[in-house]
Write a protein that holds these residues in place. Structure first.
Motif, PDB file in Angstrom:
ATOM      1  N   LEU A 184       0.831  -1.213   0.000  1.00 23.26           N
ATOM      2  CA  LEU A 184       0.000   0.000   0.000  1.00 23.26           C
ATOM      3  C   LEU A 184       0.865   1.263   0.000  1.00 23.26           C
ATOM      4  O   LEU A 184       0.562   2.240  -0.688  1.00 23.26           O
ATOM      5  CB  LEU A 184      -0.924   0.005   1.227  1.00 23.26           C
ATOM      6  N   LEU A 185       1.950   1.249   0.776  1.00 18.29           N
ATOM      7  CA  LEU A 185       2.853   2.409   0.816  1.00 18.29           C
ATOM      8  C   LEU A 185       3.511   2.619  -0.553  1.00 18.29           C
ATOM      9  O   LEU A 185       3.659   3.747  -1.005  1.00 18.29           O
ATOM     10  CB  LEU A 185       3.924   2.217   1.898  1.00 18.29           C
ATOM     11  N   LYS A 186       3.891   1.513  -1.194  1.00 21.82           N
ATOM     12  CA  LYS A 186       4.528   1.611  -2.516  1.00 21.82           C
ATOM     13  C   LYS A 186       3.555   2.227  -3.523  1.00 21.82           C
ATOM     14  O   LYS A 186       3.908   3.122  -4.286  1.00 21.82           O
ATOM     15  CB  LYS A 186       4.957   0.216  -2.981  1.00 21.82           C
ATOM     16  N   GLU A 187       2.305   1.794  -3.472  1.00 18.83           N
ATOM     17  CA  GLU A 187       1.286   2.322  -4.389  1.00 18.83           C
ATOM     18  C   GLU A 187       1.015   3.807  -4.121  1.00 18.83           C
ATOM     19  O   GLU A 187       0.664   4.555  -5.034  1.00 18.83           O
ATOM     20  CB  GLU A 187      -0.023   1.531  -4.231  1.00 18.83           C
ATOM     21  N   ALA A 188       1.198   4.231  -2.865  1.00 20.47           N
ATOM     22  CA  ALA A 188       0.943   5.625  -2.493  1.00 20.47           C
ATOM     23  C   ALA A 188       2.162   6.513  -2.735  1.00 20.47           C
ATOM     24  O   ALA A 188       2.144   7.701  -2.419  1.00 20.47           O
ATOM     25  CB  ALA A 188       0.525   5.704  -1.027  1.00 20.47           C
ATOM     26  N   GLY A 189       3.242   5.917  -3.291  1.00 18.11           N
ATOM     27  CA  GLY A 189       4.452   6.699  -3.564  1.00 18.11           C
ATOM     28  C   GLY A 189       5.246   7.025  -2.305  1.00 18.11           C
ATOM     29  O   GLY A 189       5.955   8.025  -2.244  1.00 18.11           O
ATOM     30  N   MET A 190       5.123   6.184  -1.285  1.00 19.03           N
ATOM     31  CA  MET A 190       5.808   6.426  -0.011  1.00 19.03           C
ATOM     32  C   MET A 190       6.837   5.329   0.264  1.00 19.03           C
ATOM     33  O   MET A 190       6.960   4.809   1.371  1.00 19.03           O
ATOM     34  CB  MET A 190       4.759   6.514   1.117  1.00 19.03           C
ATOM     35  N   ARG A 191       7.616   5.005  -0.771  1.00 15.99           N
ATOM     36  CA  ARG A 191       8.568   3.897  -0.688  1.00 15.99           C
ATOM     37  C   ARG A 191       9.600   4.070   0.421  1.00 15.99           C
ATOM     38  O   ARG A 191      10.031   3.099   1.048  1.00 15.99           O
ATOM     39  CB  ARG A 191       9.329   3.751  -2.013  1.00 15.99           C
ATOM     40  N   GLU A 192      10.030   5.349   0.627  1.00 13.90           N
ATOM     41  CA  GLU A 192      11.109   5.585   1.592  1.00 13.90           C
ATOM     42  C   GLU A 192      10.679   5.208   3.020  1.00 13.90           C
ATOM     43  O   GLU A 192      11.515   4.990   3.887  1.00 13.90           O
ATOM     44  CB  GLU A 192      11.582   7.051   1.551  1.00 13.90           C
ATOM     45  N   GLN A 193       9.385   5.087   3.266  1.00 18.39           N
ATOM     46  CA  GLN A 193       8.911   4.752   4.613  1.00 18.39           C
ATOM     47  C   GLN A 193       8.857   3.242   4.863  1.00 18.39           C
ATOM     48  O   GLN A 193       8.754   2.804   6.005  1.00 18.39           O
ATOM     49  CB  GLN A 193       7.519   5.358   4.831  1.00 18.39           C
TER      50      GLN A 193
END
Length: 198
Positions: free
Chosen positions: A139-148
């Motif tokens: 879900l984070l990857k899809e939201a563009g929040m990979r660094e988290q």
């Protein structure tokens, strides 16, 4: 411009929520002399403690005045004495706190932009923390929040229990355990000018 004096904008000041410093207004002439002079004055007055000094200051323009911000980070101060000094010298320096200046003169602090957390329901998951972590990562990857993602994994691996790991995951994705968002406080701009500015 000296290496010890940084140019900032009033918009930069509005991002400094949670920080504190002394702002002096109407600083004419060489700014390095202001930095040295303030360090000297505050040392003599017993406000700067244990050889501490302001190594840096920031300069900004507002309402036709050149103003200096002396941030308190890394500086050892007698705050009671500084508060008295600020009041006693207000007509001379227009001294105010960063936390007062921004709400009263710049319409308040701005909230730092943070992307919307993706939503994930924990209900019905099988209790396997790695499966839940995998779901949250996707879900984070899809939201563009990979660094988290790496940060979340490391914190979960260091956690002491399943419940603690779930709480950590709930900081990164919106679950039933996530804290409700905090509404930003609205600040009102005060009208009128101080005696120093008139």
């Amino acid at each position: 411009m000296s290496d010890n004096i940084t140019n900032i904008t009033t918009e930069d000041l509005q991002t400094m929520s949670g920080k504190e410093g002394l702002i002096l207004q109407g600083c004419g002439g060489p700014l390095q002399e202001w930095l040295n002079g303030v360090n000297g004055l505050l040392t003599e007055s017993g406000i700067l403690l244990d050889g501490s000094r302001f190594e840096r200051a920031s300069v900004f323009q507002h309402d036709g005045l050149t103003n200096l911000l002396f941030p308190f980070e890394g500086v050892k101060l007698d705050m009671g004495k500084l508060a008295m000094w600020r009041l006693q010298t207000h007509d001379q320096f227009g001294g105010t706190w960063l936390s007062d200046y921004v709400p009263n003169r710049l319409e308040g602090f701005t909230q730092a932009y943070s992307p919307q957390k993706p939503k994930m329901d924990l209900a019905g998951m099988d209790g396997n923390i790695y499966a839940i972590l995998g779901n949250a990562s996707m879900l984070l990857k899809e939201a563009g929040m990979r660094e988290q993602i790496d940060e979340m994994f490391k914190r979960c691996e260091a956690s002491g229990s399943y419940d603690e790991a779930l709480s950590i995951i709930s900081e990164y994705v919106d679950t039933e355990l996530s804290a409700p968002p905090i509404e930003p406080k609205k600040t009102h701009k005060k009208k009128g000018k101080s005696a120093h500015e008139r």
